[in-house]
Design a protein around this motif. Structure first.
Motif, PDB file in Angstrom:
ATOM      1  N   ARG A 114      -5.796  11.626   0.693  1.00 50.84           N
ATOM      2  CA  ARG A 114      -5.646  11.959  -0.723  1.00 50.84           C
ATOM      3  C   ARG A 114      -5.522  10.692  -1.576  1.00 50.84           C
ATOM      4  O   ARG A 114      -6.153  10.570  -2.639  1.00 50.84           O
ATOM      5  CB  ARG A 114      -4.410  12.832  -0.927  1.00 50.84           C
ATOM      6  CG  ARG A 114      -4.555  14.266  -0.458  1.00 50.84           C
ATOM      7  CD  ARG A 114      -3.208  14.984  -0.522  1.00 50.84           C
ATOM      8  NE  ARG A 114      -3.325  16.369  -0.102  1.00 50.84           N
ATOM      9  CZ  ARG A 114      -3.596  17.381  -0.904  1.00 50.84           C
ATOM     10  NH1 ARG A 114      -3.761  17.147  -2.205  1.00 50.84           N
ATOM     11  NH2 ARG A 114      -3.685  18.612  -0.453  1.00 50.84           N
ATOM     12  N   THR A 143      -8.931   8.790  -1.798  1.00 49.61           N
ATOM     13  CA  THR A 143      -9.940   9.491  -2.602  1.00 49.61           C
ATOM     14  C   THR A 143      -9.600   9.447  -4.083  1.00 49.61           C
ATOM     15  O   THR A 143     -10.474   9.245  -4.937  1.00 49.61           O
ATOM     16  CB  THR A 143     -10.073  10.945  -2.126  1.00 49.61           C
ATOM     17  OG1 THR A 143     -10.405  10.958  -0.735  1.00 49.61           O
ATOM     18  CG2 THR A 143     -11.146  11.682  -2.904  1.00 49.61           C
ATOM     19  N   THR A 144      -8.324   9.625  -4.411  1.00 51.48           N
ATOM     20  CA  THR A 144      -7.913   9.596  -5.812  1.00 51.48           C
ATOM     21  C   THR A 144      -8.205   8.236  -6.440  1.00 51.48           C
ATOM     22  O   THR A 144      -8.727   8.144  -7.571  1.00 51.48           O
ATOM     23  CB  THR A 144      -6.418   9.923  -5.932  1.00 51.48           C
ATOM     24  OG1 THR A 144      -6.175  11.236  -5.387  1.00 51.48           O
ATOM     25  CG2 THR A 144      -5.964   9.898  -7.384  1.00 51.48           C
ATOM     26  N   SER A 159     -11.515   7.826  -9.226  1.00 48.12           N
ATOM     27  CA  SER A 159     -10.978   7.882 -10.593  1.00 48.12           C
ATOM     28  C   SER A 159     -11.472   6.690 -11.411  1.00 48.12           C
ATOM     29  O   SER A 159     -11.533   5.556 -10.913  1.00 48.12           O
ATOM     30  CB  SER A 159      -9.442   7.883 -10.553  1.00 48.12           C
ATOM     31  OG  SER A 159      -8.942   9.023  -9.893  1.00 48.12           O
ATOM     32  N   VAL A 210      -9.273  12.814 -10.834  1.00 51.34           N
ATOM     33  CA  VAL A 210      -9.514  13.443  -9.528  1.00 51.34           C
ATOM     34  C   VAL A 210      -8.360  14.384  -9.196  1.00 51.34           C
ATOM     35  O   VAL A 210      -7.185  13.999  -9.297  1.00 51.34           O
ATOM     36  CB  VAL A 210      -9.645  12.380  -8.421  1.00 51.34           C
ATOM     37  CG1 VAL A 210      -9.680  13.035  -7.045  1.00 51.34           C
ATOM     38  CG2 VAL A 210     -10.895  11.544  -8.636  1.00 51.34           C
ATOM     39  N   THR A 211      -8.696  15.605  -8.803  1.00 52.45           N
ATOM     40  CA  THR A 211      -7.707  16.567  -8.303  1.00 52.45           C
ATOM     41  C   THR A 211      -8.125  16.973  -6.903  1.00 52.45           C
ATOM     42  O   THR A 211      -9.146  17.649  -6.727  1.00 52.45           O
ATOM     43  CB  THR A 211      -7.631  17.810  -9.208  1.00 52.45           C
ATOM     44  OG1 THR A 211      -7.338  17.411 -10.548  1.00 52.45           O
ATOM     45  CG2 THR A 211      -6.557  18.764  -8.706  1.00 52.45           C
ATOM     46  N   VAL A 212      -7.368  16.558  -5.909  1.00 53.01           N
ATOM     47  CA  VAL A 212      -7.699  16.896  -4.522  1.00 53.01           C
ATOM     48  C   VAL A 212      -7.387  18.362  -4.276  1.00 53.01           C
ATOM     49  O   VAL A 212      -6.267  18.823  -4.539  1.00 53.01           O
ATOM     50  CB  VAL A 212      -6.938  16.000  -3.533  1.00 53.01           C
ATOM     51  CG1 VAL A 212      -7.208  16.435  -2.097  1.00 53.01           C
ATOM     52  CG2 VAL A 212      -7.339  14.537  -3.723  1.00 53.01           C
ATOM     53  N   TYR A 240     -12.572  17.702  -3.615  1.00 49.71           N
ATOM     54  CA  TYR A 240     -11.801  17.407  -4.818  1.00 49.71           C
ATOM     55  C   TYR A 240     -12.577  17.830  -6.066  1.00 49.71           C
ATOM     56  O   TYR A 240     -13.800  17.969  -6.040  1.00 49.71           O
ATOM     57  CB  TYR A 240     -11.450  15.924  -4.894  1.00 49.71           C
ATOM     58  CG  TYR A 240     -12.624  14.977  -4.888  1.00 49.71           C
ATOM     59  CD1 TYR A 240     -13.143  14.456  -6.081  1.00 49.71           C
ATOM     60  CD2 TYR A 240     -13.236  14.583  -3.695  1.00 49.71           C
ATOM     61  CE1 TYR A 240     -14.222  13.582  -6.084  1.00 49.71           C
ATOM     62  CE2 TYR A 240     -14.311  13.700  -3.688  1.00 49.71           C
ATOM     63  CZ  TYR A 240     -14.805  13.207  -4.880  1.00 49.71           C
ATOM     64  OH  TYR A 240     -15.876  12.349  -4.885  1.00 49.71           O
TER      65      TYR A 240
END
Length: 224
Positions: A98, A101-102, A106, A161-163, A186
């Motif tokens: 998480r 990736t965020t 982003s 970004v929202t996982v 995401y």
């Protein structure tokens, strides 16, 4: 006594007997009439309720010979642990995936924020290791990244970004003590300074490795 007197006496006794029998029959008839008529009378108000009373008591109370019945209690809402989805990964692996990736996806093109498309890669390098970390620190997005950045900068776009989910990719081996694969799904939301925001659902596959300090870091972006 002359025969005529005897005959007269017998006739009188017969008449009396007939009257007595008629009186008895009349009395029986009246009794039968009253008995039959009483059964046709309408029940008094509340009689049905009173008749049903003992049954209700027998089923609603613990007293009496009948076994009591009780209504099923209403289940109170309770918090129960959420069942793990198929292919779920241990929490430390999910947290590492998480975080990477965020940072990696982003962007913030508003004034005073990011200076280029590659700033996101620099942030993601903090959650990576090995060759990937070095690549993220030195790699540039190329012409495509520059065009995208100019578009975002012109509209002052913030990319958030929202996982949604982290799981084991289809066909990937199960995690080991020091190596694992993860798929991160995401939502990418682009919000400009003016106008409506747009959102899309994206995913990325990650290869992670656990370092000597016990922490998990991303070491590759494979096509699993």
């Amino acid at each position: 006594m002359p025969k005529t007197d005897v005959a007269r006496a017998r006739a009188q006794r017969g008449t009396i007997a007939l009257f007595a029998a008629a009186a008895v029959l009349a009395a029986v008839g009246v009794a039968l009439f009253l008995g039959l008529g009483g059964s046709d009378r309408p029940a008094a108000p509340g009689a049905s309720a009173r008749t049903a009373g003992p049954s209700a008591v027998a089923t609603g109370s613990s007293s009496g010979s009948a076994r009591p019945t009780t209504a099923s209690p209403v289940a109170e809402p309770s918090e129960s642990p959420v069942a793990s989805e198929p292919g779920s990964l241990p929490a430390p692996l999910q947290e590492a995936a998480r975080a990477f990736t965020t940072a990696w996806a982003s962007h913030d093109a508003r004034p005073g924020r990011d200076t280029s498309f590659d700033d996101a890669s620099r942030r993601a390098a903090a959650y990576a290791d090995g060759d990937l970390a070095e690549h993220l620190r030195t790699h540039t997005g190329g012409s495509a990244g520059r065009r995208q950045w100019l578009n975002w900068k012109d509209r002052q776009v913030q990319v958030i970004v929202t996982v949604l989910r982290v799981s084991l990719p289809d066909g990937a081996p199960a995690p080991t003590e020091d190596s694992a694969f993860a798929r991160v799904i995401y939502r990418l939301t682009e919000t400009p300074a003016t106008g409506a925001a747009t959102a899309s659902e994206e995913q990325v596959a990650l290869k992670l490795r656990r370092g000597a300090d016990g922490s998990w870091r991303v070491v590759g972006l494979p096509n699993v």
